[in-house]
Design a protein around this motif. Sequence first.
Motif, mmCIF file in Angstrom:
data_model
loop_
_atom_site.group_PDB
_atom_site.id
_atom_site.type_symbol
_atom_site.label_atom_id
_atom_site.label_comp_id
_atom_site.label_asym_id
_atom_site.label_seq_id
_atom_site.Cartn_x
_atom_site.Cartn_y
_atom_site.Cartn_z
ATOM 1 N N TRP A 118 0.857 -1.388 -0.199
ATOM 2 C CA TRP A 118 -0.056 0.015 -0.167
ATOM 3 C C TRP A 118 0.943 1.150 -0.147
ATOM 4 O O TRP A 118 0.523 2.361 -0.775
ATOM 5 N N ASP A 152 -6.423 7.510 0.851
ATOM 6 C CA ASP A 152 -7.482 6.533 1.119
ATOM 7 C C ASP A 152 -8.137 6.086 -0.138
ATOM 8 O O ASP A 152 -8.890 5.336 -0.252
ATOM 9 N N THR A 161 -6.657 0.975 -1.270
ATOM 10 C CA THR A 161 -6.668 -0.434 -0.438
ATOM 11 C C THR A 161 -6.083 -1.340 -0.868
ATOM 12 O O THR A 161 -6.254 -1.664 -1.924
ATOM 13 N N ALA A 165 -6.128 -5.563 0.378
ATOM 14 C CA ALA A 165 -6.668 -6.573 1.066
ATOM 15 C C ALA A 165 -6.089 -7.749 0.764
ATOM 16 O O ALA A 165 -5.693 -8.099 -0.356
#
Length: 438
Positions: free
Chosen positions: A381, A403, A406, A408
């Motif tokens: 990230w 922001d 992301t 994951a």
Amino acid sequence: MALGGGTFLTQNKILPGAYINFISVANASATLSDRGIATIPLDMNWGPENQVMTVELADFLKNSQKIFGYAYTADELKPMREIFKHAKTVYFFRLNASGVKAANTFCTAKYPGTRGNSLRTVITENENSTSEAKLYDVATYLDTVQVDLQTGVASLADLKPNDYVDWITGASISLTASLPLKNGTNGTVEDAAYQTYLDKMEAYNFNAMGCPSNKPTIAALFAAFCERMRDDVGKKFQVVCFRNLADYEGVVSVKNTIAGETDDPALIPWVTGVIAGTAVNKSATNMDYDGEYSIDTDYTQTELENGIKEGSFMFHQVDEKVVVLEDINTFISVTDVKSSDFSSNQTIRVLDQIANDIAVLFGKKYIGKVPNDASGRVSLWNDIVKHHTELQNIRAIENFTSDNVTVAQGDTKKAVVVTDYVTPVNAMAQLYMTVYVQ
């Protein structure tokens, strides 16, 4: 003395030195890779067959005769000069194969082709020669220019191959005022040569590929190759074709031809160099044509508008200059998934920059090396955010914050899923102004 030097777009250099603009290739950091790498296959009179030739701009400027068989200013090198107007590195491929090497009693040309017929050898007696031990000076000429001289040799076996000929070491050496090489031929350009070229280019990374053919079937082959490489393999580049409206963001279709011709794709090299070399934060819209051809710009205002609507890359006349009308590709089928922004080559440059850089970063830094745990995903990230921040700093994207990214874990322990929101910036192209008179 400084080792580094040249051009740069971002601060990603290693050697000390002075850099202006950009030149280096992708690496495994989060910095931006540079653009300017192009590839094109051409019909040539000199050079290796079935082999990709990597030529840097500096090499072309200094060693064009050694590489292509002609001086930099020769008409035969006009396509090379056109592509190097804006490209930094070009992967060339010689389309014509099965040619014959020119030869004489003492040597054969290094490569097949008619250019070998301009070579000749001159063998004179060396000043240190004696009746007991004959010594010779052997010179190689290309046209009237001496390109090699080897002195004090006793036989052809003593000679070293040069950039132009290979010596027939078993032949007998003898004095000769001037013996030309003969019977060199170019061979022919078969349609299959284009497929051979495309197969070889799968192993290379570049920003733009040129298709120099005016055959619709060949242009369609290049367009299909580009779409497969972009969508299935993940190699992001654009292909420049002549009048091939593929309705795809990876294909740029040049509509204009040169003055006096109706279907000559001579402008393909210049446009290929522009598509490859235009920076990620720049547009080629309204760019001056700085090549050597006279371009047919005999289009009405309506024809220019229709050209944009159909997805053609066009040139038009503005006062005494010929300029690019709009920096667009052939994509016109707007959907909810792909907006009209995808028809802008500047947008595609930004998206391709992201795709190529992150792929290189992930492949070299993360695959098989970084654990897929929280810390590993945070590292990825951070790298993506740093990369995009650089894009924003050079005004290639806007409104980016951390922001927007992301990272994951995916459905398996090996997989990571990245969600990334970016807003590419485009250069101004239209002015709507209302003036109130009081």
